[in-house]
Design an enzyme around this catalytic site. Structure first.
Site, PDB file in Angstrom:
ATOM      1  N   LYS A  32      25.766  49.849  26.403  1.00 43.13           N
ATOM      2  CA  LYS A  32      25.293  50.932  27.274  1.00 43.13           C
ATOM      3  C   LYS A  32      25.720  52.324  26.838  1.00 43.13           C
ATOM      4  CE  LYS A  32      24.978  48.322  31.514  1.00 43.13           C
ATOM      5  NZ  LYS A  32      25.508  48.180  32.872  1.00 43.13           N
ATOM      6  N   GLY A  56      41.092  49.958  24.203  1.00 46.51           N
ATOM      7  CA  GLY A  56      41.036  51.213  24.971  1.00 46.51           C
ATOM      8  C   GLY A  56      41.559  52.412  24.200  1.00 46.51           C
ATOM      9  N   GLY A 101      37.272  46.348  21.026  1.00 46.72           N
ATOM     10  CA  GLY A 101      36.975  44.970  21.441  1.00 46.72           C
ATOM     11  C   GLY A 101      35.928  44.194  20.669  1.00 46.72           C
ATOM     12  N   ARG A 145      48.597  40.430  16.917  1.00 46.50           N
ATOM     13  CA  ARG A 145      49.495  41.495  17.392  1.00 46.50           C
ATOM     14  C   ARG A 145      50.947  41.220  17.023  1.00 46.50           C
ATOM     15  NH1 ARG A 145      46.481  42.828  23.175  1.00 46.50           N
ATOM     16  NH2 ARG A 145      45.069  44.359  22.241  1.00 46.50           N
TER      17      ARG A 145
HETATM   18  P1  AMP Z   1      30.018  47.202  23.907  1.00 45.34           P
HETATM   19  O1  AMP Z   1      31.086  46.454  24.650  1.00 45.34           O
HETATM   20  O2  AMP Z   1      29.502  48.380  24.620  1.00 45.34           O
HETATM   21  O3  AMP Z   1      30.411  47.480  22.477  1.00 45.34           O
HETATM   22  O4  AMP Z   1      28.765  46.233  23.865  1.00 45.34           O
HETATM   23  C1  AMP Z   1      28.772  45.035  23.175  1.00 45.34           C
HETATM   24  C2  AMP Z   1      27.697  44.174  23.750  1.00 45.34           C
HETATM   25  O5  AMP Z   1      26.427  44.783  23.610  1.00 45.34           O
HETATM   26  C3  AMP Z   1      27.598  42.830  23.054  1.00 45.34           C
HETATM   27  O6  AMP Z   1      27.947  41.834  23.964  1.00 45.34           O
HETATM   28  C4  AMP Z   1      26.123  42.721  22.681  1.00 45.34           C
HETATM   29  O7  AMP Z   1      25.551  41.465  22.960  1.00 45.34           O
HETATM   30  C5  AMP Z   1      25.469  43.772  23.558  1.00 45.34           C
HETATM   31  N1  AMP Z   1      24.210  44.247  22.990  1.00 45.34           N
HETATM   32  C6  AMP Z   1      24.037  44.857  21.816  1.00 45.34           C
HETATM   33  N2  AMP Z   1      22.734  45.114  21.604  1.00 45.34           N
HETATM   34  C7  AMP Z   1      22.055  44.654  22.668  1.00 45.34           C
HETATM   35  C8  AMP Z   1      20.683  44.630  23.033  1.00 45.34           C
HETATM   36  N3  AMP Z   1      19.739  45.156  22.237  1.00 45.34           N
HETATM   37  N4  AMP Z   1      20.370  44.091  24.222  1.00 45.34           N
HETATM   38  C9  AMP Z   1      21.318  43.585  25.022  1.00 45.34           C
HETATM   39  N5  AMP Z   1      22.629  43.572  24.732  1.00 45.34           N
HETATM   40  C10 AMP Z   1      22.997  44.090  23.568  1.00 45.34           C
END
Ligand code: AMP
Length: 402
Positions: free
Chosen positions: A203, A383, A360, A43
């Site tokens: 999620k 964000g 992130g 940054r």
């Molecule tokens: P996000 O912050 O929503 O981009 O999610 C990133 C996180 O999703 C990372 O820490 C990954 O380990 C997790 N992730 C991705 N695919 C899977 C999966 N099939 N099962 C569990 N966690 C996952």
């Protein structure tokens, strides 16, 4: 829209003569610090061109930044050590002012010669910052003749130093902000088509708005990671013990319908790497998404999925990426993320696609794949990047429009 048309939608440093002016420059210096040492200076490095340019043009540079989440003045969150970090990278002195507003700040600014640089104390030591309080904005505005915002990462917040000031002083985008706005505009607002979005991560629930916006804007939406499991479950497939939001299968179907109506093709995994434990090097095997066992969990996309996505990648002109394809922190469940990231980086190197990524974990995943530096643009904003993907106007950016 051409590049120049996009650029001209915002006031930039090309539109102002900064010589002899007091220039309040909002920067993002919220860097990770461990034991008094900056562990990642991305940054700081990002805002050097703007500081250098204003200083070399004879402007008096007054840096504004926040650091951490103080509740009132907190000596542990002073920006003082960061001034030295900026100075060493800038190659010229950066004075630290132990006040953000008021007499001390005013005297320090009055003493500045053209080209000199100072950093004011943490803006968040004042409650008025996050409240965008008019009195605080006014006190800040007294310190400058013009305002330059170079902090895209905080542009989704309408705070005094990120938004309020733009209504009190002539306001311009700094070079880092300008680069970010232009890259994002090229990726989603006026992209070369076809456009592919890659959305992975944990999620569906955290990315509902983002998915809803993207299906209206892109030609292909590749869904990966844990969130793909919810879409597979919605199709009636068994996902065993996988991370899955079973209560959101209806929502997943709605997104699929919306995509259909908008002419957006959704690409889901066709095979998966499954294990019975969520840990690195857990015994695993590849299986079709139609035959995931009850005790198994999907931890990565399989090789056929990677091939499918890579083949689709070769048909598009623009890619926007957020989120990994699997649990990439746990080897070997990083394979699909790494393979697709490298394929996108190769196509970028060949000049065949424009690739933009952010948010992130995505930056961490692309760094892990050694692909981040080969993407056309990687946003360091978390964000703000996600809100932009959601199609929300960013107050800090909107305030810089002509
Ligand atoms: P996000 O912050 O929503 O981009 O999610 C990133 C996180 O999703 C990372 O820490 C990954 O380990 C997790 N992730 C991705 N695919 C899977 C999966 N099939 N099962 C569990 N966690 C996952």
């Amino acid at each position: 829209m051409t590049d120049s048309a996009q650029t001209s939608a915002f006031r930039t440093l090309d539109d102002v003569d900064v010589a002899d002016k007091r220039v309040l420059v909002r920067v993002d210096l919220n860097v990770p610090v461990d034991n008094g040492r900056v562990t990642d200076d991305t940054r700081i490095v990002a805002v050097l061109p703007t500081i250098r340019e204003i200083s070399e043009k004879g402007g008096k540079v007054i840096l504004l930044a926040h650091f951490g989440r103080p509740k009132g003045a907190d000596p542990k969150l002073t920006l003082e050590p960061i001034a030295a970090e900026v100075a060493s990278r800038l190659g010229r002195p950066v004075g630290f002012v132990p006040a953000t507003i008021g007499e001390v700040a005013e005297a320090a600014v009055a003493a500045l010669a053209p080209g000199e640089v100072v950093l004011l104390e943490n803006t968040r030591f004042h409650a008025g910052e996050e409240k965008n309080d008019p009195a605080f904005v006014e006190a800040l505005a007294k310190l400058g003749d013009i305002y330059v915002n170079d902090a895209f990462a905080t542009a989704h917040r309408a705070h005094a130093s990120t938004e309020g000031l733009a209504h009190h002083l002539p306001a311009y985008a700094g070079r880092c902000m300008q680069e970010e706005i232009e890259a994002l505009a090229r990726a989603l607002e006026a992209p070369e088509r076809p456009v592919m979005a890659v959305v992975g991560g944990a999620k569906v629930s955290s990315k509902l708005e983002l998915l809803g916006n993207l299906v209206k804007k892109v030609d292909l939406l590749v869904i990966g990671g844990g969130m793909a499991n919810t879409f597979l479950a919605a199709q009636g497939k068994s996902v065993g013990k996988s991370l899955c939001e079973h209560d959101l299968t209806g929502t997943a179907l709605e997104i699929v319908e919306k995509a259909k109506a908008a002419g957006c093709e959704i690409v889901l995994p066709v095979d998966a790497v499954v294990a019975t434990e969520f840990k690195a090097h857990a015994p695993h095997h590849v299986t079709s998404v139609d035959s995931v066992g009850e005790g198994e969990m999907i931890l990565d996309a399989g090789p056929a999925s990677v091939e499918h996505v890579t083949a689709k990648l070769a048909t598009v002109k623009t890619v926007v990426w957020n989120g990994p394809f699997g649990a990439f922190e746990l080897e070997p469940f990083d394979i699909a993320t790494v393979a697709v990231a490298r394929a996108a980086a190769d196509l970028t190197d060949e000049g065949r696609i424009l690739s933009v990524a952010g948010g992130g974990d995505t930056v961490a995943a692309l760094n892990h794949a050694g692909a981040a530096e080969r993407f056309s643009y990687v946003s360091t904003a978390g964000g703000a990047f996600l809100e932009w993907l959601e199609g929300k106007p960013l107050p800090g950016v909107e305030a810089l429009r002509r």
